[in-house]
Write an enzyme that holds these catalytic residues in place. Structure first.
Site, mmCIF file in Angstrom:
data_model
loop_
_atom_site.group_PDB
_atom_site.id
_atom_site.type_symbol
_atom_site.label_atom_id
_atom_site.label_comp_id
_atom_site.label_asym_id
_atom_site.label_seq_id
_atom_site.Cartn_x
_atom_site.Cartn_y
_atom_site.Cartn_z
ATOM 1 N N CYS A 1 0.186 0.675 -0.202
ATOM 2 C CA CYS A 1 -0.018 -0.824 -0.369
ATOM 3 C C CYS A 1 -0.642 -1.454 1.002
ATOM 4 O O CYS A 1 -0.244 -1.249 1.965
ATOM 5 C CB CYS A 1 1.113 -1.460 -0.332
ATOM 6 N N CYS B 1 0.441 -4.845 2.328
ATOM 7 C CA CYS B 1 1.710 -4.667 2.972
ATOM 8 C C CYS B 1 1.569 -4.112 4.169
ATOM 9 O O CYS B 1 2.090 -4.678 5.325
ATOM 10 C CB CYS B 1 2.645 -3.708 2.334
ATOM 11 N N ASP B 2 0.490 -3.089 4.588
ATOM 12 C CA ASP B 2 0.748 -2.404 5.811
ATOM 13 C C ASP B 2 -0.775 -2.555 6.668
ATOM 14 O O ASP B 2 -0.675 -1.955 7.675
ATOM 15 C CB ASP B 2 0.937 -0.910 5.521
#
Ligand code: NAP
Length: 314
Positions: free
Chosen positions: A136, A139-140
């Site tokens: 993701c 997300c990261d």
């Protein structure tokens, strides 16, 4: 729990398919509950930019998911935070077993459980998940500002996420196993125009290596010549497609060779009153708009099924 644990429609999963089904089911005056084990919105939440959902030229995935959720709540759809453990079909009614909240009986079920990221299953992938390996970018990606990252895959997800990462990282390598991308033309054009992205054609990642700071390099293999190489990188983002979350599908339901649920044009499975929508279902296009459309179809068909059943003609 409303309805004394007996519902007209139980929806499993709160992605675009499930929430859309919830709206249509409530509008059809069906006694409905939606069960979701994590957060509402499904995979859309992890998308940075959504540019192809009708009515929105450009919207953040999490914002779109939030709109879906609030729209469903505006119809007083009951949403319970629960994980379904078993779905048992029956002639009179279907039974949904919930991990910690007993059982629900229902006339119909709409499965909207979506899919999960596929894994490469190579050394280092599981070990360094969260230490440089990610599925993701939204997300990261933040952790890779001014760093080098490898994106694995050649589809729409890999292309979109590579473009997102290019805004943060210093260098993005796309490692793709063939010599042409699967991604849509518009995304391909953007990839080729982005100077920070370099595509390593006809190559696969065979191992992910790390040091004490996390991921440090990947082992590469040329799919044509078999030649091997090592590429230094700080992160590896894997976007090689999804596998359907079809574990709940009861034995009587037909699955495709890849595990997608087979349905008719009403999104109904081989078991009367059990429907499947969205990325879980075998179909040509897996898009947010087609998941939402499936939700509409299944809910209208489920309402028709329930009404006929109650009238004793089914
Ligand atoms: P996908 O379209 O199935 O693409 C997967 C990519 O990973 C392909 O390029 C495939 O290579 C590669 N791949 C598969 N297994 C591999 C392996 N073991 N090793 C190396 N490479 C591997 O998956 P996706 O990109 O996640 O998209 C899933 C669906 O969602 C698609 O229908 C897509 O159109 C849709 N989607 C749409 C949007 C959008 O419209 N904006 C955004 C994201 C996703 P090959 O090409 O050689 O098969």
């Amino acid at each position: 729990m409303a309805g004394n644990g007996f519902y007209d429609v139980v929806i499993i999963g709160a992605g675009p398919g499930g929430l859309s089904a919830g709206i249509y089911s409530m509008r059809a005056a069906m006694n409905t509950v939606l069960l979701e084990k994590s957060f509402p919105g499904g995979q859309v939440v992890t998308s940075n930019e959504v540019e192809n959902y009708l009515g929105f030229e450009h919207i953040n995935g999490a914002d779109l998911a939030d709109r879906f959720y609030k729209h469903a709540l505006s119809y007083d759809l009951e949403i319970i935070d629960s994980e379904v453990s078993v779905l048992e079909p029956g002639n009179e009614f279907h039974t949904v077993r919930i991990a910690d909240k007993g059982i629900i009986r229902t006339h119909s079920v709409i499965m909207a459980t979506g899919g999960s990221p596929r894994k490469l299953n190579i050394p280092g992938e599981e070990e360094y998940y969260g230490k440089g390996v990610s599925y993701c970018a939204v997300c990261d990606g933040f952790f890779f500002r001014d760093k080098t990252v490898v994106v694995v895959g050649g589809g729409d997800s890999a292309a979109e996420e590579a473009l997102y990462l290019a805004k943060l990282a210093r260098q993005v390598y796309i490692v793709h196993r063939r010599d042409e991308l699967r991604a849509s033309r518009i995304l391909q054009q953007r990839i080729h125009a982005e100077k920070k992205i370099k595509i390593l054609w006809s190559s696969v990642v065979t191992a992910i290596n790390a040091d004490e700071d996390g991921v440090s390099s990947v082992d590469l293999k040329d799919t044509g010549t078999g030649e091997q190489d090592v590429l230094k990188t700080d992160g590896v983002f894997i976007f090689i497609g999804f596998k359907p979350n079809s574990e709940l599908a009861p034995a009587g339901i037909k699955l495709s060779a890849q595990g997608y649920v087979m349905t008719d044009e009403k999104c109904e499975t081989r078991i009367p009153g059990i429907f499947a929508v969205g990325d879980l279902r075998e179909k040509y296009a897996r898009q947010i708009v087609s998941a939402a459309a499936d939700g509409c179809t299944a809910a209208l068909a489920a309402a028709h099924y329930v009404e006929k059943k109650k009238a004793g003609s089914r």
